[in-house]
Motif scaffolding. Structure first.
Motif, short mmCIF file in Angstrom:
data_model
loop_
_atom_site.label_atom_id
_atom_site.label_comp_id
_atom_site.label_asym_id
_atom_site.label_seq_id
_atom_site.Cartn_x
_atom_site.Cartn_y
_atom_site.Cartn_z
N UNK A 292 0.83 -1.20 0.00
CA UNK A 292 0.00 0.00 0.00
C UNK A 292 0.87 1.26 0.00
N UNK A 293 1.97 1.20 0.75
CA UNK A 293 2.89 2.34 0.80
C UNK A 293 3.52 2.60 -0.56
N UNK A 294 3.91 1.54 -1.27
CA UNK A 294 4.49 1.70 -2.60
C UNK A 294 3.47 2.29 -3.58
N UNK A 295 2.23 1.80 -3.49
CA UNK A 295 1.18 2.33 -4.35
C UNK A 295 0.97 3.82 -4.08
N UNK A 296 0.98 4.20 -2.80
CA UNK A 296 0.80 5.61 -2.46
C UNK A 296 1.97 6.46 -2.96
N UNK A 297 3.19 5.92 -2.86
CA UNK A 297 4.34 6.65 -3.37
C UNK A 297 4.19 6.92 -4.86
N UNK A 298 3.68 5.93 -5.59
CA UNK A 298 3.45 6.11 -7.02
C UNK A 298 2.37 7.17 -7.26
N UNK A 299 1.27 7.06 -6.53
CA UNK A 299 0.16 8.01 -6.70
C UNK A 299 0.58 9.44 -6.37
N UNK A 300 1.48 9.59 -5.40
CA UNK A 300 1.93 10.93 -5.03
C UNK A 300 2.69 11.61 -6.17
N UNK A 301 3.15 10.84 -7.14
CA UNK A 301 3.86 11.40 -8.28
C UNK A 301 2.97 11.52 -9.52
N UNK A 302 1.68 11.28 -9.36
CA UNK A 302 0.74 11.38 -10.48
C UNK A 302 0.46 12.84 -10.83
N UNK A 303 0.30 13.10 -12.10
CA UNK A 303 -0.21 14.37 -12.57
C UNK A 303 -1.71 14.20 -12.80
N UNK A 304 -2.42 15.31 -13.05
CA UNK A 304 -3.85 15.19 -13.38
C UNK A 304 -4.04 14.34 -14.62
N UNK A 305 -3.14 14.46 -15.57
CA UNK A 305 -3.21 13.65 -16.79
C UNK A 305 -3.11 12.17 -16.47
N UNK A 306 -2.23 11.82 -15.51
CA UNK A 306 -2.09 10.42 -15.10
C UNK A 306 -3.39 9.91 -14.48
N UNK A 307 -4.00 10.72 -13.60
CA UNK A 307 -5.25 10.30 -12.97
C UNK A 307 -6.35 10.13 -14.02
N UNK A 308 -6.41 11.03 -14.98
CA UNK A 308 -7.43 10.92 -16.04
C UNK A 308 -7.26 9.61 -16.80
#
Length: 354
Positions: A292-308
């Motif tokens: 879960x921590x690794x997933x959060x580390x990845x998500x913390x580096x997301x841009x809005x484009x990545x989330x879209x």
């Protein structure tokens, strides 16, 4: 004699398990009422059944679907194979304490732990002997501080309001990506919803933004806020006669910032073998917390484009099926399935290395 500091859900469940095994247990709680103040959204997955039978005494709603909003406004929906449970946290905590008391555990309210000199506890103005000390006293655990088990922990902030909002569907929760680390609206009962955010800074600003997009004119009934510990893989869980469990041990998923299910799992391991608790907790609870921590580390580096793009990708039926049939509490059971079915997700996973 086991002395547990903190009568939250994990502390009370720990007391229940130990008392059921015939141990003498005292639980010390500094507040005057169990379950207050509330600092949690109260969403629990079906995995609760592994530990406690859900009851109408504390379950106030059931969630069948999740609707995820991307920053660009596009959405994806997931229908859960088994419903999530929305609980009244005060009643839930009290239910667990009642179970512990029926097994013989003793709860002492308005009893503040101030520290300990070896196995002598300083509670209020008293000195009390114990054989084992368990810190279930939350993210700012005094037990951890006083026994050199703090381990440079870090926090994120959670801020939630309860407001007069009539949900379009009482069985659907909404999640926004890109507001804070994420934000939510969870129907509690007819005409009442829980809105909240988790973020590293400016919680009031993020909460105002959420309310504006979700229910700008809704009347606020109550506000609940608090710090959430970030999981620390190097956290000391056990030292001599002292153990930490739950938030006090940073046993919180960094994906959703929920800690009750894995905290209960850790409590079971501690009850079965205090001397082997740290090793077993790292093996059987730590892997999901670390993933879960690794997933959060990845998500913390997301841009809005990545989330879209992520929301668009998760709209694929083959991925929806994986997410709808697996528990969010155990990412180790589905993360690899997602990668195998959609190799393009690997590029997002690599963001955890940045």
């Amino acid at each position: 004699m086991f002395s547990i500091i903190g009568a939250g859900p994990i502390g009370s469940y720990q007391a229940y398990l130990l008392a059921k095994r015939g141990e003498k247990v005292n639980v010390y709680e500094e507040d005057n009422k169990i379950g207050k103040p509330v600092r949690c959204t109260g969403i629990l997955t079906k995995e609760l059944k592994e530990f406690v039978e859900p009851s109408k005494k504390f379950v106030v709603n059931k969630i069948k679907k999740a609707k995820i909003y991307a920053p660009n406004g596009k959405t994806v929906e997931f229908k859960f194979k088994e419903e999530d449970l929305i609980v009244d946290r005060t009643k839930f905590d009290q239910h667990l304490a009642d179970k512990a008391e029926k097994e013989g555990a003793k709860f002492l309210l308005n009893h503040k732990y101030k520290g300990n000199s070896g196995k002598e506890l300083h509670i209020n103005n008293k000195k009390i002997k114990t054989d084992y000390l368990i810190g279930a006293d939350g993210p700012f655990s005094r037990v951890a501080k006083h026994n050199s088990m703090w381990c440079d922990r870090k926090f994120i902030f959670g801020d939630q309001i309860v407001c007069e909002k009539e949900a379009e569907d009482r069985n659907t929760m909404e999640i926004w990506l890109g507001i804070g680390t994420f934000a939510w609206s969870v129907p509690e009962k007819k005409g009442i919803s829980r809105l909240g955010v988790v973020c590293y800074e400016d919680p009031i600003g993020h909460l105002k933004r959420l309310k504006k997009v979700s229910c700008p004119k809704a009347k606020i009934i109550e506000r609940q806020a608090g710090h959430i510990p970030l999981y620390n893989p190097r956290q000391i869980l056990q030292k001599d006669f002292v153990s930490l469990v739950g938030d006090a041990a940073t046993q919180v998923k960094a994906t959703s910032y929920g800690g009750i299910i894995l905290g209960m799992k850790a409590a079971e391991l501690l009850a079965k073998g205090p001397k082997t608790y740290q090793r077993n907790a790292r093996l059987k609870v730590g892997k999901d917390l670390y993933l879960s921590l690794l997933i959060r580390k990845a998500l913390n580096n997301f841009t809005e484009k990545d989330y879209n793009k992520l929301v668009e990708t998760f709209g694929k039926p083959k991925l929806q099926k994986v997410l709808e049939t697996n528990s969010r509490d155990y990412p180790s059971k589905f993360a690899m399935q997602l990668m195998l079915k959609e190799p393009s997700l690997l590029k997002y996973a690599l963001k955890a290395l940045i």
